[in-house]
Design a protein around this motif. Structure first.
Motif, PDB file in Angstrom:
ATOM      1  N   ASP A   1      -2.877  -3.697  -9.756  1.00 56.90           N
ATOM      2  CA  ASP A   1      -2.330  -2.466  -9.706  1.00 56.90           C
ATOM      3  C   ASP A   1      -1.282  -2.058 -10.278  1.00 56.90           C
ATOM      4  O   ASP A   1      -0.352  -1.061  -9.710  1.00 56.90           O
ATOM      5  CB  ASP A   1      -2.091  -2.116  -7.917  1.00 56.90           C
ATOM      6  CG  ASP A   1      -3.412  -2.011  -7.258  1.00 56.90           C
ATOM      7  OD1 ASP A   1      -4.566  -1.617  -7.829  1.00 56.90           O
ATOM      8  OD2 ASP A   1      -3.542  -2.682  -6.231  1.00 56.90           O
TER       9      ASP A   1
ATOM     10  N   LEU B   1       2.263   1.723  -3.446  1.00 58.78           N
ATOM     11  CA  LEU B   1       1.236   2.052  -4.718  1.00 58.78           C
ATOM     12  C   LEU B   1       0.804   3.660  -4.321  1.00 58.78           C
ATOM     13  O   LEU B   1       0.328   4.274  -5.259  1.00 58.78           O
ATOM     14  CB  LEU B   1       0.396   1.090  -4.617  1.00 58.78           C
ATOM     15  CG  LEU B   1       0.585  -0.227  -5.018  1.00 58.78           C
ATOM     16  CD1 LEU B   1      -0.666  -1.150  -4.838  1.00 58.78           C
ATOM     17  CD2 LEU B   1       1.004  -0.310  -6.530  1.00 58.78           C
ATOM     18  N   SER B   2       0.786   3.855  -3.036  1.00 64.38           N
ATOM     19  CA  SER B   2       0.503   5.167  -2.806  1.00 64.38           C
ATOM     20  C   SER B   2       1.641   6.614  -2.821  1.00 64.38           C
ATOM     21  O   SER B   2       1.315   7.409  -2.436  1.00 64.38           O
ATOM     22  CB  SER B   2      -0.119   5.449  -1.207  1.00 64.38           C
ATOM     23  OG  SER B   2       0.712   5.162  -0.327  1.00 64.38           O
ATOM     24  N   GLY B   3       2.831   6.000  -3.010  1.00 62.46           N
ATOM     25  CA  GLY B   3       3.921   6.849  -3.201  1.00 62.46           C
ATOM     26  C   GLY B   3       4.589   7.119  -2.209  1.00 62.46           C
ATOM     27  O   GLY B   3       5.050   8.349  -2.115  1.00 62.46           O
TER      28      GLY B   3
ATOM     29  N   THR C   1       3.185   7.216 -11.093  1.00 61.73           N
ATOM     30  CA  THR C   1       3.312   5.950 -10.089  1.00 61.73           C
ATOM     31  C   THR C   1       4.328   4.904 -10.429  1.00 61.73           C
ATOM     32  O   THR C   1       4.694   4.104  -9.593  1.00 61.73           O
ATOM     33  CB  THR C   1       2.014   5.097 -10.286  1.00 61.73           C
ATOM     34  OG1 THR C   1       1.748   4.581 -11.701  1.00 61.73           O
ATOM     35  CG2 THR C   1       0.691   6.125 -10.051  1.00 61.73           C
TER      36      THR C   1
ATOM     37  N   HIS D   1       6.430   4.946   0.111  1.00 61.09           N
ATOM     38  CA  HIS D   1       7.425   4.020   0.563  1.00 61.09           C
ATOM     39  C   HIS D   1       8.983   4.665   0.519  1.00 61.09           C
ATOM     40  O   HIS D   1       9.180   5.162  -0.488  1.00 61.09           O
ATOM     41  CB  HIS D   1       7.392   2.951  -0.015  1.00 61.09           C
ATOM     42  CG  HIS D   1       7.939   1.656   0.532  1.00 61.09           C
ATOM     43  ND1 HIS D   1       9.358   1.525   0.743  1.00 61.09           N
ATOM     44  CD2 HIS D   1       7.237   0.591   1.091  1.00 61.09           C
ATOM     45  CE1 HIS D   1       9.499   0.367   1.434  1.00 61.09           C
ATOM     46  NE2 HIS D   1       8.430  -0.067   1.541  1.00 61.09           N
TER      47      HIS D   1
ATOM     48  N   GLU E   1       0.666  -1.044   0.129  1.00 58.69           N
ATOM     49  CA  GLU E   1       0.176   0.039   0.029  1.00 58.69           C
ATOM     50  C   GLU E   1       0.973   1.316  -0.190  1.00 58.69           C
ATOM     51  O   GLU E   1       0.411   2.247  -0.627  1.00 58.69           O
ATOM     52  CB  GLU E   1      -0.921  -0.119   1.234  1.00 58.69           C
ATOM     53  CG  GLU E   1      -1.990  -0.906   1.081  1.00 58.69           C
ATOM     54  CD  GLU E   1      -1.662  -2.493   1.457  1.00 58.69           C
ATOM     55  OE1 GLU E   1      -0.535  -2.642   1.928  1.00 58.69           O
ATOM     56  OE2 GLU E   1      -2.643  -3.349   0.964  1.00 58.69           O
ATOM     57  N   ARG E   2       2.046   1.159   0.829  1.00 53.51           N
ATOM     58  CA  ARG E   2       2.893   2.516   0.885  1.00 53.51           C
ATOM     59  C   ARG E   2       3.503   2.687  -0.572  1.00 53.51           C
ATOM     60  O   ARG E   2       3.591   3.901  -0.989  1.00 53.51           O
ATOM     61  CB  ARG E   2       3.939   2.225   1.863  1.00 53.51           C
ATOM     62  CG  ARG E   2       3.345   2.129   3.244  1.00 53.51           C
ATOM     63  CD  ARG E   2       4.424   1.930   4.306  1.00 53.51           C
ATOM     64  NE  ARG E   2       5.370   2.631   4.145  1.00 53.51           N
ATOM     65  CZ  ARG E   2       6.723   2.059   4.529  1.00 53.51           C
ATOM     66  NH1 ARG E   2       6.698   0.842   5.102  1.00 53.51           N
ATOM     67  NH2 ARG E   2       7.782   2.776   4.334  1.00 53.51           N
TER      68      ARG E   2
ATOM     69  N   THR F   1       5.138  13.964  -2.001  1.00 52.89           N
ATOM     70  CA  THR F   1       4.090  13.632  -1.099  1.00 52.89           C
ATOM     71  C   THR F   1       4.538  14.064   0.490  1.00 52.89           C
ATOM     72  O   THR F   1       5.378  13.807   1.008  1.00 52.89           O
ATOM     73  CB  THR F   1       3.665  12.297  -0.817  1.00 52.89           C
ATOM     74  OG1 THR F   1       3.127  11.553  -2.102  1.00 52.89           O
ATOM     75  CG2 THR F   1       2.489  12.071   0.031  1.00 52.89           C
TER      76      THR F   1
ATOM     77  N   GLY G   1       0.071  13.927   3.384  1.00 59.87           N
ATOM     78  CA  GLY G   1      -0.287  12.841   2.399  1.00 59.87           C
ATOM     79  C   GLY G   1      -0.687  13.434   1.315  1.00 59.87           C
ATOM     80  O   GLY G   1      -0.913  12.850   0.335  1.00 59.87           O
TER      81      GLY G   1
END
Length: 750
Positions: free
Chosen positions: A71, A7-9, A178, A11, A4-5, A209, A213
């Motif tokens: 994803d 894919l949400s940018g 992404t 990490h 999740e981290r 980011t 967030g």
């Protein structure tokens, strides 16, 4: 959670999930390719048979199709890869099934996996960045084409210590945000990614980011090339320019600037000849400046800025010459062309503030970063911009390295630092109660003082022959004093080489705007500058600021009819070139342009057209400027002792009723030059002025601003004048002169 981290940018270490990693029984390869239909891993020579996600034997290499994980993620386990087996990715895009006639078809491209590469920055770079001591910061941060681990590509590095995550996007990935997350390089606050196959000319931005967030697209603060505004992307670049100015660089530091001839032609490049590129300007500007005899040009800011109406003073790309006129190498070509004509280049540099554009520096990583966290310190009240946080080591490093960058990468010979006063004072343009005193209870910005001292010390140490010039409009003590010399205020000097003499400019222009009949009541405005003339190393500026926004052009400030205004203009230039201090004149004033400067169409060059018979006078003023510079450069008395009292003496500074100013300038060997300005529209005959009895022989009029060839009335003196033994003005000899109306004359002994 890692998925999740990623894919949400957000990490911090995407390389720990992507790329190749040993697992029991083989090597796990994972790729993030949104919108891809298939991803295949190529190993060895890539000619072996294709297998599924569990790869089979791959003698001679192989092709392994990765399985989709959703994803945009694809993964598969291969037999354990050798360290020298640099796998590639074959990525397929396009519609599933058989496409309809005329529909989009599959496309494939092969690339090295960006997530198999080691970091491109070493520990020393990261340490220097963290300490704020990386004097070549532009070599560590930004976008740099390079070959890494044997593969050509581009290294992308960004300082964003508050960011939760950073991703790269650009035209190389169709602006998908992404697929290319960067990794954090620890406490340095630097994020990094090497992208194979990407080279010069690629457009890019960073998606940053912040702690809350929120993601924003940002131009690279360290970009060395940008798109042409209003587009805002950064551009990967690598210089291929080969300089031809080695002789110039070797000679430029032979004499300290304050003891050398130094006359500056200030230019707004986009409007000097509107529409010309850097290379086209290189075909015209050097020859024009050489013909006028100026020693230097000063460019108003050329660092990238989004709004042309700011004239470059609201910078977003501190490391990129504006793309409006060409590439960085094109700008190098222009500087080189000026150097080959013997002309130095001063660059207007703006470290005092930056605009609030959401794609640039403001709250760059979601929090105040380049600006102070306290809004009362960050907000610049005059310009609606943000001030830099000079107390933060990395921000100070960003600016110090930037000063060095222009001098080393573009062979700039000097930096004119804009708005120094706004940096030095915490209460600058702020109301009572709108600012916080420093730790000693004073209004001095101690962080800004330390920054300016560091910048000057670093530039002078690294770049021999370069001069820094302060636009400082107050009486700050020690602007041009060495940084290690402490003055009365308890501060070390700021370390500049020269300072704009704003007091002289305001006073002398104020005097000139009065009708001659009233000038005797303002006589002190022309003499007061000598009270403080040696407190700093001064440059006398008639800059763009004085000929815009309703202030009128230089000739337009003068009273009287057109003949008198031109005569005053010429006389004033003669007074200025003889006064202690260096000179700066803005474009258009060298030929007495009547209109204010307009950035839309630039100087009124048509006034110089010989076919325009109604106004030959403008060509005469330009001829005067040429001869002012010619005589100035050939006369050490006018520049050699500019900054010491021994170089100047009044003959008569009190002739207020006559509107006359007479003074002597002296070279190091004592050779004098007599300068006399008559700011009355009457001829004064039989005017006796004292001269040194050591120069009691023949004197020659070497310049007369009333000469017919300049558009004057041709009143003057004989070719030779004999100094008489009659004492005058406290001197043992004297000259009897004819003073032309509204004119300046220079004389020197044969």
């Amino acid at each position: 959670m890692d998925r999740e981290r990623l894919l949400s940018g957000v990490h911090h270490d995407p390389h720990s999930l992507l790329g190749a990693h040993p697992v029991p029984g083989g090597t796990l390869v994972r790729a993030l390719r949104p919108h891809a239909r298939r991803v295949t891993v190529l190993t060895g020579d890539g000619t072996g048979g294709e297998t599924g996600g569990k790869a089979g034997d791959r003698a001679g290499g192989g092709r392994t199709a990765l399985l989709p994980e959703g994803d945009g993620l694809f993964a598969g386990v291969l037999p354990r890869l050798a360290e020298d087996d640099h796998h590639r990715l074959l990525v397929t895009y396009g519609p599933a099934g058989d496409p309809e006639p005329g529909a989009e078809r599959e496309t494939e491209f092969e690339t090295h996996d960006p997530y198999r590469f080691l970091p491109t920055l070493g520990d020393l770079d990261l340490h220097l960045i963290r300490e704020g001591r990386h004097e070549e910061l532009w070599r560590a941060l930004g976008a740099h084409p390079m070959t890494h681990q044997g593969v050509p590509g581009t290294r992308f590095t960004l300082w964003a210590p508050n960011a939760r995550g950073v991703r790269l996007t650009g035209d190389f990935c169709h602006w998908d945000t992404t697929a290319h997350p960067l990794r954090s390089l620890g406490a340095s606050g630097v994020w990094e990614l090497f992208v194979p196959g990407v080279g010069a000319g690629t457009l890019y931005k960073f998606q940053v980011t912040g702690p809350d967030g929120t993601a924003t697209l940002r131009a690279d603060p360290m970009a060395r090339r940008t798109e042409v505004p209003p587009a805002t992307a950064s551009v990967v670049t690598s210089s291929r320019y080969r300089w031809q100015d080695a002789d110039w660089l070797a000679r430029r530091g032979e004499r300290p600037v304050h003891e050398a001839p130094f006359s500056v032609y200030e230019v707004h490049l986009p409007s000097w000849r509107p529409g010309l590129s850097y290379r086209q300007l290189a075909e015209q500007l050097p020859a024009y400046v050489r013909d006028l005899g100026f020693t230097h040009v000063e460019f108003m800011p050329i660092a990238e800025h989004p709004f042309g109406g700011s004239w470059g003073y609201q910078v977003t790309g501190f490391y990129a010459p504006t793309a409006r006129m060409g590439t960085p190498d094109d700008f190098r070509y222009l500087v080189d062309a000026l150097h080959r004509e013997g002309i130095g280049v001063i660059l207007d540099w703006v470290p005092a503030h930056f605009p609030r554009d959401a794609w640039a520096l403001a709250a760059f990583d979601g929090r105040p970063l380049y600006e102070p966290g306290d809004p009362s310190r960050a907000d610049h009240p005059d310009w609606g911009t943000l001030e830099f946080d000079y107390g933060r080591a990395e921000v100070r490093n960003f600016l110090v390295a930037n000063a060095v960058y222009w001098c080393e990468e573009f062979h700039i010979d000097g930096l004119r630092v804009d708005a120094v006063a706004s940096m030095l004072y915490l209460d600058y343009s702020r109301e009572h109660g709108g600012w916080t005193p420093n730790e000693h209870g004073g209004r001095e910005n101690l962080d800004a003082v330390a920054f300016l001292q560091e910048m000057n010390a670093t530039v002078y140490r690294r770049c021999p022959g370069v001069v820094t010039i302060a636009e400082e409009s107050t009486a700050w003590d020690g602007v041009t004093r060495a940084t290690h010399h402490v003055g009365a205020g308890g501060f070390g000097g700021l370390g500049f080489g020269l300072k704009w003499n704003m007091g002289w400019m305001h006073d002398s222009l104020g005097y000139m705007t009065h009708e001659p009949v009233h000038r005797k009541y303002h006589h002190h405005e022309m003499t007061f500058s000598m009270v403080y003339a040696y407190s700093e190393n001064y440059l006398l500026p008639i800059s763009h600021d004085e000929v815009v926004h309703g202030k009128r052009s230089l000739v337009g400030k003068m009273p009287g009819d057109w003949w008198q205004r031109r005569a005053d203009h010429r006389a004033y230039l003669g007074f200025m070139w003889a006064h202690p201090g260096k000179q700066l004149l803005f474009m258009g004033q060298e030929f007495a342009q009547g209109a204010e400067w307009s950035q839309a169409h630039g100087p009124d060059w048509w006034l110089l057209d010989p076919s325009y018979a109604a106004e030959p006078d403008h060509r005469g003023v330009r001829l005067l400027v040429r001869e002012l510079n010619t005589v100035y450069r050939a006369t050490p008395a006018l520049w050699e002792r500019d900054c010491v009292p021994e170089g100047f003496a009044w003959v008569d500074g009190g002739a207020a009723d006559d509107n006359v100013f007479a003074f002597l300038r002296f070279a190091g060997d004592g050779e004098p030059l007599l300068a006399v300005s008559n700011f009355s529209p009457v001829v004064r005959t039989g005017y006796r002025l004292g001269v040194p009895d050591t120069a009691s022989g023949l004197w020659t009029e070497v310049l007369n601003t009333d000469a017919a060839r300049y558009g004057g009335s041709a009143v003057g003196n004989p070719d030779q004048l004999k100094a008489e033994p009659e004492p005058s003005h406290g001197r043992g000899a004297s000259l009897v002169l004819t003073l032309p109306p509204l004119a300046t004359v220079w004389l020197r002994p044969e």
